[in-house]
Motif scaffolding. Structure first.
Motif, PDB file in Angstrom:
ATOM      1  N   ARG A  80       0.819  -1.017   0.037  1.00  0.00           N
ATOM      2  CA  ARG A  80       0.132   0.086   0.084  1.00  0.00           C
ATOM      3  C   ARG A  80       0.965   1.315   0.012  1.00  0.00           C
ATOM      4  NH1 ARG A  80      -5.153  -1.558   3.549  1.00  0.00           N
ATOM      5  NH2 ARG A  80      -5.012  -3.936   3.454  1.00  0.00           N
ATOM      6  N   ALA A  81       2.007   1.291   0.855  1.00  0.00           N
ATOM      7  CA  ALA A  81       2.710   2.297   0.767  1.00  0.00           C
ATOM      8  C   ALA A  81       3.515   2.422  -0.633  1.00  0.00           C
ATOM      9  CB  ALA A  81       4.020   2.186   1.834  1.00  0.00           C
ATOM     10  N   ARG A  82       3.788   1.555  -1.199  1.00  0.00           N
ATOM     11  CA  ARG A  82       4.400   1.729  -2.672  1.00  0.00           C
ATOM     12  C   ARG A  82       3.389   2.352  -3.526  1.00  0.00           C
ATOM     13  NH1 ARG A  82       9.603   1.902  -3.854  1.00  0.00           N
ATOM     14  NH2 ARG A  82       9.468   0.776  -5.728  1.00  0.00           N
ATOM     15  N   ARG A  83       2.187   2.140  -3.269  1.00  0.00           N
ATOM     16  CA  ARG A  83       0.935   2.542  -4.356  1.00  0.00           C
ATOM     17  C   ARG A  83       0.853   4.147  -3.900  1.00  0.00           C
ATOM     18  NH1 ARG A  83      -5.071   0.318  -3.981  1.00  0.00           N
ATOM     19  NH2 ARG A  83      -4.836   1.022  -1.863  1.00  0.00           N
ATOM     20  N   LYS A  84       0.905   4.362  -2.650  1.00  0.00           N
ATOM     21  CA  LYS A  84       0.828   5.761  -2.205  1.00  0.00           C
ATOM     22  C   LYS A  84       1.978   6.699  -2.747  1.00  0.00           C
ATOM     23  CE  LYS A  84      -0.043   8.445   2.114  1.00  0.00           C
ATOM     24  NZ  LYS A  84      -0.202   8.599   3.620  1.00  0.00           N
ATOM     25  N   ALA A  85       3.324   5.928  -2.583  1.00  0.00           N
ATOM     26  CA  ALA A  85       4.109   6.867  -3.348  1.00  0.00           C
ATOM     27  C   ALA A  85       4.222   6.674  -4.816  1.00  0.00           C
ATOM     28  CB  ALA A  85       5.502   6.196  -2.611  1.00  0.00           C
ATOM     29  N   ARG A  86       3.012   6.266  -5.509  1.00  0.00           N
ATOM     30  CA  ARG A  86       3.185   6.283  -6.870  1.00  0.00           C
ATOM     31  C   ARG A  86       4.210   5.465  -7.614  1.00  0.00           C
ATOM     32  NH1 ARG A  86       0.920  12.370  -8.448  1.00  0.00           N
ATOM     33  NH2 ARG A  86      -0.774  12.310  -7.273  1.00  0.00           N
ATOM     34  N   LYS A  87       4.678   4.501  -6.725  1.00  0.00           N
ATOM     35  CA  LYS A  87       5.439   3.455  -7.582  1.00  0.00           C
ATOM     36  C   LYS A  87       4.868   2.059  -7.865  1.00  0.00           C
ATOM     37  CE  LYS A  87       9.249   5.786  -6.153  1.00  0.00           C
ATOM     38  NZ  LYS A  87      10.284   6.398  -7.020  1.00  0.00           N
ATOM     39  N   LEU A  88       3.570   2.295  -7.794  1.00  0.00           N
ATOM     40  CA  LEU A  88       2.640   1.095  -8.118  1.00  0.00           C
ATOM     41  C   LEU A  88       1.342   1.598  -8.327  1.00  0.00           C
ATOM     42  CD1 LEU A  88       3.101  -2.068  -7.910  1.00  0.00           C
ATOM     43  CD2 LEU A  88       2.086  -2.040  -5.747  1.00  0.00           C
ATOM     44  N   LYS A  89       0.724   1.143  -9.279  1.00  0.00           N
ATOM     45  CA  LYS A  89      -0.646   1.888  -9.987  1.00  0.00           C
ATOM     46  C   LYS A  89      -1.697   1.582  -8.856  1.00  0.00           C
ATOM     47  CE  LYS A  89      -1.177  -0.683 -13.757  1.00  0.00           C
ATOM     48  NZ  LYS A  89      -1.598  -1.181 -15.017  1.00  0.00           N
ATOM     49  N   LYS A  90      -2.543   2.463  -8.986  1.00  0.00           N
ATOM     50  CA  LYS A  90      -3.822   2.558  -8.070  1.00  0.00           C
ATOM     51  C   LYS A  90      -4.560   1.260  -7.744  1.00  0.00           C
ATOM     52  CE  LYS A  90      -7.597   5.372  -6.440  1.00  0.00           C
ATOM     53  NZ  LYS A  90      -8.534   6.655  -6.553  1.00  0.00           N
ATOM     54  N   ALA A  91      -4.845   0.602  -9.153  1.00  0.00           N
ATOM     55  CA  ALA A  91      -5.473  -0.516  -9.080  1.00  0.00           C
ATOM     56  C   ALA A  91      -4.579  -1.878  -9.713  1.00  0.00           C
ATOM     57  CB  ALA A  91      -6.722  -0.411 -10.194  1.00  0.00           C
ATOM     58  N   ALA A  92      -3.469  -1.699  -9.283  1.00  0.00           N
ATOM     59  CA  ALA A  92      -2.400  -2.729  -9.572  1.00  0.00           C
ATOM     60  C   ALA A  92      -3.046  -4.291  -9.692  1.00  0.00           C
ATOM     61  CB  ALA A  92      -1.141  -2.755  -8.908  1.00  0.00           C
ATOM     62  N   THR A  93      -2.315  -5.169 -10.562  1.00  0.00           N
ATOM     63  CA  THR A  93      -2.628  -6.525 -10.489  1.00  0.00           C
ATOM     64  C   THR A  93      -1.438  -7.132  -9.935  1.00  0.00           C
ATOM     65  OG1 THR A  93      -4.328  -6.399 -12.260  1.00  0.00           O
ATOM     66  CG2 THR A  93      -3.265  -8.461 -11.828  1.00  0.00           C
ATOM     67  N   LEU A  94      -1.629  -7.975  -8.857  1.00  0.00           N
ATOM     68  CA  LEU A  94      -0.571  -8.608  -8.269  1.00  0.00           C
ATOM     69  C   LEU A  94      -0.663 -10.185  -8.238  1.00  0.00           C
ATOM     70  CD1 LEU A  94      -1.010  -6.829  -4.659  1.00  0.00           C
ATOM     71  CD2 LEU A  94       0.423  -6.021  -6.955  1.00  0.00           C
ATOM     72  N   LEU A  95       0.481 -10.926  -8.508  1.00  0.00           N
ATOM     73  CA  LEU A  95       0.568 -12.290  -8.511  1.00  0.00           C
ATOM     74  C   LEU A  95       0.979 -12.772  -7.358  1.00  0.00           C
ATOM     75  CD1 LEU A  95       0.502 -14.977 -10.098  1.00  0.00           C
ATOM     76  CD2 LEU A  95       2.879 -14.476 -11.195  1.00  0.00           C
ATOM     77  N   TYR A  96       0.176 -13.615  -6.847  1.00  0.00           N
ATOM     78  CA  TYR A  96       0.605 -14.098  -5.323  1.00  0.00           C
ATOM     79  C   TYR A  96       1.084 -15.408  -5.611  1.00  0.00           C
ATOM     80  CZ  TYR A  96      -0.017 -15.260  -0.442  1.00  0.00           C
ATOM     81  OH  TYR A  96      -0.029 -15.756   1.049  1.00  0.00           O
TER      82      TYR A  96
END
Length: 245
Positions: free
Chosen positions: A109-125
């Motif tokens: 979430r912090a990476r998204r807040k810092a705009r290092k990750l898209k707001k609606a990013a798709t993650l592979l778990y």
């Protein structure tokens, strides 16, 4: 006197080396066995990052990840041990949460807040077959799309090595280290099957979390010590407390 390590092979040997460097005699009784599951992901699958909560997920998938486009994605690892396994598997951009699943979720979430990750990013778990919490659901509630791929499962080991049984009967074991609820349950089943339950429950049991400690307490263990944080250094500190005169 010896410390018994119940981690699976690989991790167990690494723990044993760390303990021996601290002056402990160590015995190994892996209570779970890794079984890799078929894993295949298309090169053109659209993911923004990979998340992993276990080094075993990477070890199991590593042969199939060689040269894969997924290796070019940023990978979020639950802790430093898992991060090291990610680098060994070939991931170049690895970020460690240095904690537990909660810390991993906060890092994403912090990476998204810092705009290092898209707001609606798709993650592979990349995950195991038995999950202790619904991390994918939690991140999904936070606005991410999470695709879970199961790369391994852990199979309980039903017995103890002969030398470990002999050590129990000779009174040579003074503490047992536990890293998961499943391995703790497998250990309890094994000592019962070997007729060693009474002597085993009287030992010091050092647990990496309160959830693991609860399994031992419910079984009747009388000396259960919990690490102050879910990492191996804290577990070693718990061991030192348990053996303190």
């Amino acid at each position: 006197m010896a410390v018994l390590v119940t981690r699976p092979q690989g991790d167990g040997e690494a723990t044993a080396d760390s303990l021996r460097s601290r002056g402990f005699e160590v015995l190994l009784a892996p209570m779970l066995r890794l079984e890799a599951l078929p894993f295949q992901e298309e090169d053109d699958a659209r993911y923004d990052a990979v998340i992993v909560t276990s080094a075993n997920a990477l070890r199991a998938a590593a042969p199939q990840l060689a040269g894969h486009a997924l290796l070019r994605l940023p990978l979020f690892a639950v802790g430093d041990h898992t991060a090291a396994a990610a680098r060994e598997a070939g991931f170049a951009e690895v970020l460690s949460a240095s904690g537990d699943a909660t810390a991993l979720s906060e890092l994403v979430r912090a990476r998204r807040k810092a705009r290092k990750l898209k707001k609606a990013a798709t993650l592979l778990y990349l995950a195991g077959a038995d999950l202790s919490r619904d991390l994918a659901g939690e991140l999904g509630d936070a606005g991410f799309t999470v695709v879970t791929r199961t790369t391994y499962r852990m199979i309980p080991v039903t017995g103890l090595p002969r030398q470990v049984c002999d050590a129990f009967m000779a009174g040579r074991i003074e503490a047992v280290l536990h890293y998961s609820r499943r391995s703790a349950r497998a250990f309890l089943d094994a000592v019962r099957a070997e007729g060693l339950e009474i002597s085993a429950l009287a030992l010091a049991h050092c647990c990496i979390s309160a959830g693991v400690a609860a399994v031992l307490r419910e079984a009747g263990a009388t000396k259960v010590i919990t690490a102050v944080s879910p990492d191996e250094n804290a577990l070693f500190e718990a061991l030192a407390r348990a053996l303190r005169p």
